[in-house]
Enzyme design. Structure first.
Site, PDB file in Angstrom:
ATOM      1  N   TYR A 215       0.827  -1.199   0.000  1.00  0.00           N
ATOM      2  CA  TYR A 215       0.000   0.000   0.000  1.00  0.00           C
ATOM      3  C   TYR A 215       0.867   1.257   0.000  1.00  0.00           C
ATOM      4  O   TYR A 215       1.932   1.285   0.607  1.00  0.00           O
ATOM      5  CB  TYR A 215      -0.901   0.010   1.234  1.00  0.00           C
TER       6      TYR A 215
ATOM      7  N   GLU B 147     -15.983  -1.430  23.776  1.00  0.00           N
ATOM      8  CA  GLU B 147     -17.095  -1.188  22.851  1.00  0.00           C
ATOM      9  C   GLU B 147     -17.751   0.195  22.961  1.00  0.00           C
ATOM     10  O   GLU B 147     -18.223   0.716  21.943  1.00  0.00           O
ATOM     11  CB  GLU B 147     -18.134  -2.304  22.997  1.00  0.00           C
TER      12      GLU B 147
END
Ligand SMILES: [Zn+2]
Length: 405
Positions: A308, A385
């Protein structure tokens, strides 16, 4: 005109927090069933179902299991792209979580399950205030971030090909990370992540008896010389303020004590934080390998495999998005990083075409020690979370402000 105010941006955060239980459920559902690479049919089906539930019309990629959807504003204008990657990694989860992967040898260890849930959370926040949107939001759900160039495939399929007047004028991605405290946004302008390319070298000599090296061309000392010379090349030829890393991570040659082998194999990675240094280092590797092999009459078969590109955050877009994140979360939650992260990202392909940025969302569980918290790509990584509400709100806030007209 319905310009979102700082108040309405913090309302987005409150809304995202209220929706957190549903976001967590969705994330855990994705977490149980990770898929790897460009072909993610089960993941794609969940994304399609969730987009339809929001009244959006998912469009499916043809070469891969990518999904896009458009949230059309009430007024004309340009397009902002928001991206989530969707693929897991080939490793066995050992978190002990109740919702751990049920797919053997496969785990959402980089948090791409969280990216999907955050972007769908943002979509839910953006569907309501269409009156505040002059233009449209293009949601990009891509497979194959982990080395499969999934973003490039989507670009080749025409991701950015929109009619005149609707051009994509900004692109934004978030990446979850346990490197940073939960609920923070961590970013920098300019190089954010680096280019990651790969060296694969076979040194071809002439095998023979280990007692008579003069009758052979021994590839092993040639390999040893190359490994050290590459490190010298980096320190002598590369500006320390525009750094490069070469790591030779694998050497393979020979079978036993009394044979000089025919070949030696060497491979490793090159990391660079600018395209200029990337080109300079590639040329340096070729020069060192060819020169040392020539000096010893060995033949070099060298491949430098491009990975990349450098992920470069556009400075103006970065300042804008960091400002929006600070309005949404409070300025204490937005942290500018001193240096790039030496990992790589295929969102770089999108940022080569459109001004934009990728930011991190901190998700290190508060009880974890920063020095020992398992990192992304660990079989034991656990993300906090509640940070998903921050991600969903910041995605939505950046889009709303970009399209405020
Ligand atoms: Zn990742």
């Amino acid at each position: 005109m319905n310009m979102p105010t700082a108040d309405s941006l913090s309302a987005l955060l409150a809304d995202a927090r209220a929706a957190l239980p549903a976001t967590v459920d969705l994330r855990r559902r994705l977490h149980r069933t990770p898929e790897v690479g460009l072909d993610l049919p089960a993941t794609q089906a969940i994304v399609v179902e969730e987009l339809r539930a929001l009244g959006l019309e998912p469009r499916l990629g043809s070469a891969t299991t990518s999904v896009t959807a458009v949230i059309e504003g009430a007024r004309p204008g340009p397009t902002i792209l928001l991206r989530a990657d969707m693929d897991g990694l080939p490793l066995t989860e050992e978190t002990g979580l109740a919702f751990a992967s049920r797919a053997p040898g496969t785990m959402h260890a980089c948090g791409h399950d969280i990216h999907i849930a955050m972007l769908l959370g943002a979509a839910r926040l953006l569907v309501a205030p269409r009156d505040a949107i002059a233009g449209r939001v293009l949601l990009m759900f891509q497979p194959g971030e982990e080395g499969f160039h999934g973003a490039r495939v989507m670009l080749e399929e025409g991701l950015l090909d929109l009619p005149a007047g609707q051009e994509v004028t900004g692109a934004f991605a978030l990446h979850i990370s346990t490197r940073y405290a939960s609920g923070t946004i961590d970013y920098r302008p300019g190089p954010m992540l680096v280019a990651a390319d790969f060296i694969r070298l076979t040194i071809r000599g002439r095998g023979g008896h280990a007692s008579a090296p003069h009758e052979t061309i021994d590839p092993i000392p040639v390999a040893a010389e190359i490994v050290l010379a590459l490190q010298a090349m980096v320190t002598r030829r590369v500006d320390v303020f525009d750094p490069a890393v070469i790591t030779i991570a694998h050497i393979d040659a020979g079978t036993t004590t009394n044979i000089i082998p025919e070949t030696a194999f060497v491979e490793g990675t090159i990391r660079t934080a600018s395209e200029a240094t990337r080109a300079l280092v590639h040329a340096g590797v070729r020069r060192v390998v060819d020169g040392i092999c020539a000096a010893h009459d060995a033949i070099a078969e060298l491949e430098i495999i491009p990975g990349y590109p450098v992920t470069i955050n556009d400075p103006a877009f970065t300042a804008f998005a960091a400002g929006v994140a600070a309005e949404t979360l409070g300025s204490g939650a937005v942290v500018e990083l001193a240096s790039p992260i030496m990992g790589a990202e295929d969102f770089s392909y999108v940022l080569q075409r459109v001004p934009g940025a990728m930011f991190f969302v901190g998700a290190r569980p508060p009880e974890e020690d920063p020095a020992t918290a398992p990192q992304n790509h660990s079989n034991r990584v656990v993300f906090h979370e509640p940070a998903m509400a921050v991600g969903a709100a910041v995605y939505a806030a950046v889009a709303l402000r970009h399209l405020a007209g």
